[in-house]
Scaffold this active site. Structure first.
Site, PDB file in Angstrom:
ATOM      1  N   SER A   1      31.832 -39.827  10.940  1.00  0.00           N
ATOM      2  CA  SER A   1      33.071 -39.090  11.070  1.00  0.00           C
ATOM      3  C   SER A   1      33.091 -37.802  10.246  1.00  0.00           C
ATOM      4  O   SER A   1      32.386 -36.862  10.572  1.00  0.00           O
ATOM      5  CB  SER A   1      34.228 -40.023  10.734  1.00  0.00           C
ATOM      6  OG  SER A   1      35.355 -39.669  11.480  1.00  0.00           O
TER       7      SER A   1
ATOM      8  N   LYS B   1      45.692 -32.273  20.938  1.00  0.00           N
ATOM      9  CA  LYS B   1      45.683 -31.092  20.078  1.00  0.00           C
ATOM     10  C   LYS B   1      44.661 -31.254  18.934  1.00  0.00           C
ATOM     11  O   LYS B   1      43.837 -30.374  18.684  1.00  0.00           O
ATOM     12  CB  LYS B   1      47.094 -30.913  19.516  1.00  0.00           C
ATOM     13  CG  LYS B   1      47.400 -29.607  18.894  1.00  0.00           C
ATOM     14  CD  LYS B   1      48.894 -29.573  18.566  1.00  0.00           C
ATOM     15  CE  LYS B   1      49.243 -28.330  17.829  1.00  0.00           C
ATOM     16  NZ  LYS B   1      50.657 -28.237  17.512  1.00  0.00           N
TER      17      LYS B   1
END
Length: 194
Positions: free
Chosen positions: A99, A139
């Site tokens: 990540s 988004k």
């Protein structure tokens, strides 16, 4: 929002040393933790120390399950604007740059991994695991996909794979990452890396 999961924070997991025997000193920072404001401050101070000492490079030996986007961006901004080359090294064997760690790897001047390590799975999740609404989720995902793509393009790395790490949570072993041109080399230990 954050990238990846939470881990156990241990200040004793951090160390900074200088390695002789290379062309100039190399500052080595060890991070075995989530990426958070304390981790970011530790890395930033190490990069600044390397710059003040006119070190040949700063090595971030990384093992992280992920962390906060804001802290990750702060680290990357410092790396990109430092006069000292940044090397990110996923080690020792069994470590990960998941990540947030994937973003830091992609931003490095030189990205390296030890055998038996992995990177990827960079899809954003919300803090606390609450589900984001679709608009906010899109988004955040689009923003981070563009960010990692720009980092990969800047460093000449595989931007398509990097974007897939964000959008599809793909991961790669060290051998796959090298073959995919996501990293520059595999090194068994710090001496071999240097």
């Amino acid at each position: 929002y954050l990238l990846g999961g939470m881990g156990i924070f241990s200040l004793s997991a951090f160390s900074a040393t200088n390695v002789a025997g290379t062309d100039g000193e190399v500052v080595v920072l060890t991070v075995e933790n989530i990426i958070n404001p304390v981790t970011a401050e530790y890395i930033i101070q190490g990069i600044k120390q390397a710059s003040q000492e006119k070190a040949a490079a700063v090595v971030i030996q990384l093992d992280t399950p992920g962390g906060l986007v804001t802290s990750t961006r702060t680290i990357i901004k410092e790396m990109l604007n430092s006069p000292v080359p940044g090397v990110v090294y996923v080690a020792p064997s069994g470590s990960q740059a998941a990540s947030a760690g994937t973003f830091i790897m992609i931003a490095a001047h030189i990205a390296a991994m030890a055998p038996g390590t992995n990177m990827g799975a960079a899809h954003p999740v919300s803090i606390g695991g609450e589900k984001m609404d679709k608009t906010m989720s899109d988004k955040v995902e689009n923003d981070l996909a563009a960010y990692i793509r720009s980092l990969a393009e800047k460093r000449g790395r595989n931007a398509k794979w990097a974007e897939k790490a964000v959008r599809e949570s793909v991961s790669a072993s060290e051998k796959e990452a090298l073959k995919l041109k996501v990293i520059d080399l595999i090194a068994r230990n710090l001496d071999e890396l240097l």
